[in-house]
Write a protein that holds these residues in place. Sequence first.
Motif, PDB file in Angstrom:
ATOM      1  N   ILE A   1      -8.118  -3.436  18.438  1.00 55.76           N
ATOM      2  CA  ILE A   1      -6.287  -3.352  18.224  1.00 55.76           C
ATOM      3  C   ILE A   1      -6.733  -4.156  16.199  1.00 55.76           C
ATOM      4  O   ILE A   1      -7.575  -4.081  15.934  1.00 55.76           O
ATOM      5  CB  ILE A   1      -5.422  -4.808  18.626  1.00 55.76           C
ATOM      6  N   GLY A   2      -5.857  -3.271  15.333  1.00 60.08           N
ATOM      7  CA  GLY A   2      -5.738  -2.975  14.410  1.00 60.08           C
ATOM      8  C   GLY A   2      -4.443  -4.095  13.959  1.00 60.08           C
ATOM      9  O   GLY A   2      -3.467  -3.775  13.913  1.00 60.08           O
ATOM     10  N   ILE A  50     -10.287  -5.023  11.961  1.00 61.00           N
ATOM     11  CA  ILE A  50      -9.630  -4.159  13.785  1.00 61.00           C
ATOM     12  C   ILE A  50     -10.642  -5.859  14.760  1.00 61.00           C
ATOM     13  O   ILE A  50     -11.215  -5.838  14.140  1.00 61.00           O
ATOM     14  CB  ILE A  50     -11.217  -2.916  13.794  1.00 61.00           C
ATOM     15  N   THR A  85       1.190  -1.271   0.000  1.00 57.72           N
ATOM     16  CA  THR A  85      -0.556  -0.602  -0.023  1.00 57.72           C
ATOM     17  C   THR A  85       1.059   1.453  -0.344  1.00 57.72           C
ATOM     18  O   THR A  85       1.064   1.970  -1.250  1.00 57.72           O
ATOM     19  CB  THR A  85      -1.255   0.247   1.108  1.00 57.72           C
ATOM     20  N   GLY A 102      -6.826   8.569   9.547  1.00 55.10           N
ATOM     21  CA  GLY A 102      -6.502   9.054   8.903  1.00 55.10           C
ATOM     22  C   GLY A 102      -9.123   9.250   8.465  1.00 55.10           C
ATOM     23  O   GLY A 102      -9.008  10.004   6.861  1.00 55.10           O
ATOM     24  N   ARG A 139     -11.059   8.761  16.045  1.00 57.39           N
ATOM     25  CA  ARG A 139     -10.059   8.053  16.534  1.00 57.39           C
ATOM     26  C   ARG A 139      -8.947   7.310  15.272  1.00 57.39           C
ATOM     27  O   ARG A 139      -8.116   6.536  15.452  1.00 57.39           O
ATOM     28  CB  ARG A 139     -10.518   6.827  17.411  1.00 57.39           C
ATOM     29  N   VAL A 140      -9.713   7.142  14.620  1.00 57.54           N
ATOM     30  CA  VAL A 140      -9.396   6.985  12.806  1.00 57.54           C
ATOM     31  C   VAL A 140      -8.769   8.243  12.277  1.00 57.54           C
ATOM     32  O   VAL A 140      -9.343   9.175  12.016  1.00 57.54           O
ATOM     33  CB  VAL A 140      -9.769   6.251  12.267  1.00 57.54           C
ATOM     34  N   PRO A 185      -4.414   5.610  17.727  1.00 57.05           N
ATOM     35  CA  PRO A 185      -4.308   3.636  17.572  1.00 57.05           C
ATOM     36  C   PRO A 185      -2.959   3.436  16.291  1.00 57.05           C
ATOM     37  O   PRO A 185      -3.440   4.095  15.160  1.00 57.05           O
ATOM     38  CB  PRO A 185      -5.069   2.973  17.535  1.00 57.05           C
ATOM     39  N   LEU A 186      -2.710   2.615  16.411  1.00 58.44           N
ATOM     40  CA  LEU A 186      -1.514   2.286  15.695  1.00 58.44           C
ATOM     41  C   LEU A 186      -1.855   0.232  15.095  1.00 58.44           C
ATOM     42  O   LEU A 186      -2.222   0.126  15.253  1.00 58.44           O
ATOM     43  CB  LEU A 186       0.105   2.186  16.131  1.00 58.44           C
ATOM     44  N   GLU A 235      -3.496   3.654   1.495  1.00 59.83           N
ATOM     45  CA  GLU A 235      -3.461   2.802   2.208  1.00 59.83           C
ATOM     46  C   GLU A 235      -4.017   1.610   2.379  1.00 59.83           C
ATOM     47  O   GLU A 235      -5.623   1.824   2.073  1.00 59.83           O
ATOM     48  CB  GLU A 235      -3.699   3.325   3.609  1.00 59.83           C
ATOM     49  N   TYR A 278       4.875   3.399   2.215  1.00 60.96           N
ATOM     50  CA  TYR A 278       5.572   2.655   3.654  1.00 60.96           C
ATOM     51  C   TYR A 278       5.012   3.165   4.387  1.00 60.96           C
ATOM     52  O   TYR A 278       5.129   3.444   5.227  1.00 60.96           O
ATOM     53  CB  TYR A 278       6.668   3.519   3.120  1.00 60.96           C
ATOM     54  N   GLN A 305      -7.846   1.923  23.634  1.00 61.02           N
ATOM     55  CA  GLN A 305      -9.411   0.838  22.906  1.00 61.02           C
ATOM     56  C   GLN A 305      -8.879  -0.232  23.534  1.00 61.02           C
ATOM     57  O   GLN A 305      -8.255  -0.586  23.673  1.00 61.02           O
ATOM     58  CB  GLN A 305      -9.266   1.764  21.593  1.00 61.02           C
ATOM     59  N   THR A 361      -6.476  -3.885   6.384  1.00 63.99           N
ATOM     60  CA  THR A 361      -6.066  -4.044   8.150  1.00 63.99           C
ATOM     61  C   THR A 361      -7.553  -4.412   8.201  1.00 63.99           C
ATOM     62  O   THR A 361      -8.711  -4.121   8.565  1.00 63.99           O
ATOM     63  CB  THR A 361      -6.045  -2.523   8.416  1.00 63.99           C
ATOM     64  N   ALA A 399       2.853  -0.115  12.222  1.00 64.62           N
ATOM     65  CA  ALA A 399       3.637   0.150  11.632  1.00 64.62           C
ATOM     66  C   ALA A 399       2.246   1.072  10.925  1.00 64.62           C
ATOM     67  O   ALA A 399       1.500   0.893  10.286  1.00 64.62           O
ATOM     68  CB  ALA A 399       4.548  -0.371   9.816  1.00 64.62           C
ATOM     69  N   PRO A 400       2.928   2.827  11.311  1.00 62.89           N
ATOM     70  CA  PRO A 400       2.199   3.129  10.422  1.00 62.89           C
ATOM     71  C   PRO A 400       2.436   4.252   9.054  1.00 62.89           C
ATOM     72  O   PRO A 400       3.535   3.721   9.478  1.00 62.89           O
ATOM     73  CB  PRO A 400       1.848   5.050  11.612  1.00 62.89           C
TER      74      PRO A 400
END
Length: 314
Positions: free
Chosen positions: A106-107, A88, A23, A212, A209-210, A51-52, A168, A25, A103, A86, A129-130
């Motif tokens: 987890i993603g 959740i 997607t 993006g 919270r997201v 969150p990551l 992404e 880096y 929270q 991804t 990794a974001p």
Amino acid sequence: MNDIQEAVALLEQGGLVAFPTETVYGLGADARNPDALQKIFAVKQRPIDHPLIVHLADIAQLVEWAREVSPSAFSLANAFWPGPLTLILQKAPGVLDLITGKQETIGLRIPNHPVAQALLKSFGSGIAAPSANRYGRISPTTAQAVREELGSAVDLILDGGQCAVGVESTIVDVSGKQPKILRPGIITAKQIAAVLHEPVIYHKHNVPRVSGSMESHYAPVTKTRLIQKENITAFLNNLTEADLPIVLLVLTEIHFAKIKSIRMPNDPERYAHDLYQTLRELDKQGFKQIVIEAVPDSSEWEAVQDRIRKASRG
Ligand code: TXA
Ligand code: MG
């Protein structure tokens, strides 16, 4: 030592390693090391409660990070992993608050890029990794773009060429009763619904919270606006010398005196592939505005539509 061994050693020491996925880096750190995770937030200037995503090599690792993996989650994992998806899920006990933003979810994602795969296999545990950009900016799709974004703040950048997807991953929340898409990607709502045999809802707004999903995100520094095709001519006719130079990203060729225009691919996957790299290049060229023609309002285009909408909410 080869690059992967060096990367693993750095991760084990709590360092930051940028690596390619299909997607964009990612800026990677050991997902079990709080000090390393803190560095991600510092380098990205990202709010601490965002969150990551934890990246894994293999579906067998899922139980270390998530509890209660529902049948829907397994179906999606089997259908699309490794790949630009991804999930959740309810987090397993012991997952750090820095990962989850405190929270209960987890993603998780298994990426499909040979370098990411090699890194994750050798590391043997989760890598948080974001996207490897400063908060709010365009995600990098080349190693060079990571260098421009983060420079010496990262210990190592693994170069895996240009990302094949270019935007992404699709984020699907399967932690509750009803699956929800939190971020559209190249895997569409239609494809997800087909695997689940049920419709999925797409949360266009809310979910603060997201990161993006914040209204302005994935944005160039240059002022960027979105315009409907039928309004382009009127818009250009109304420009004055003081508005120039501007650049147009269009789907069908247009010729207009003194205006640079770039014809983007008419295919959503190719458009997604080119989008961030094009914006990144244009951002360096001193335009007063980047004007993007709206794309079709259909399922295949929803990822591109989402990103250009956010890029233009400055
Ligand atoms: O394609 C991708 O997903 C890339 C590559 C590197 O894997 N990663 C990426 O990470 O885009 P990031 O951090 O830039 O965006 C991940 C998004 C964020 O908006 C974050 O808030 C959301 O995923 N997220 C992570 N964990 C979440 C959770 N438990 N609940 C809701 N949203 C979550
Ligand atoms: Mg990001």
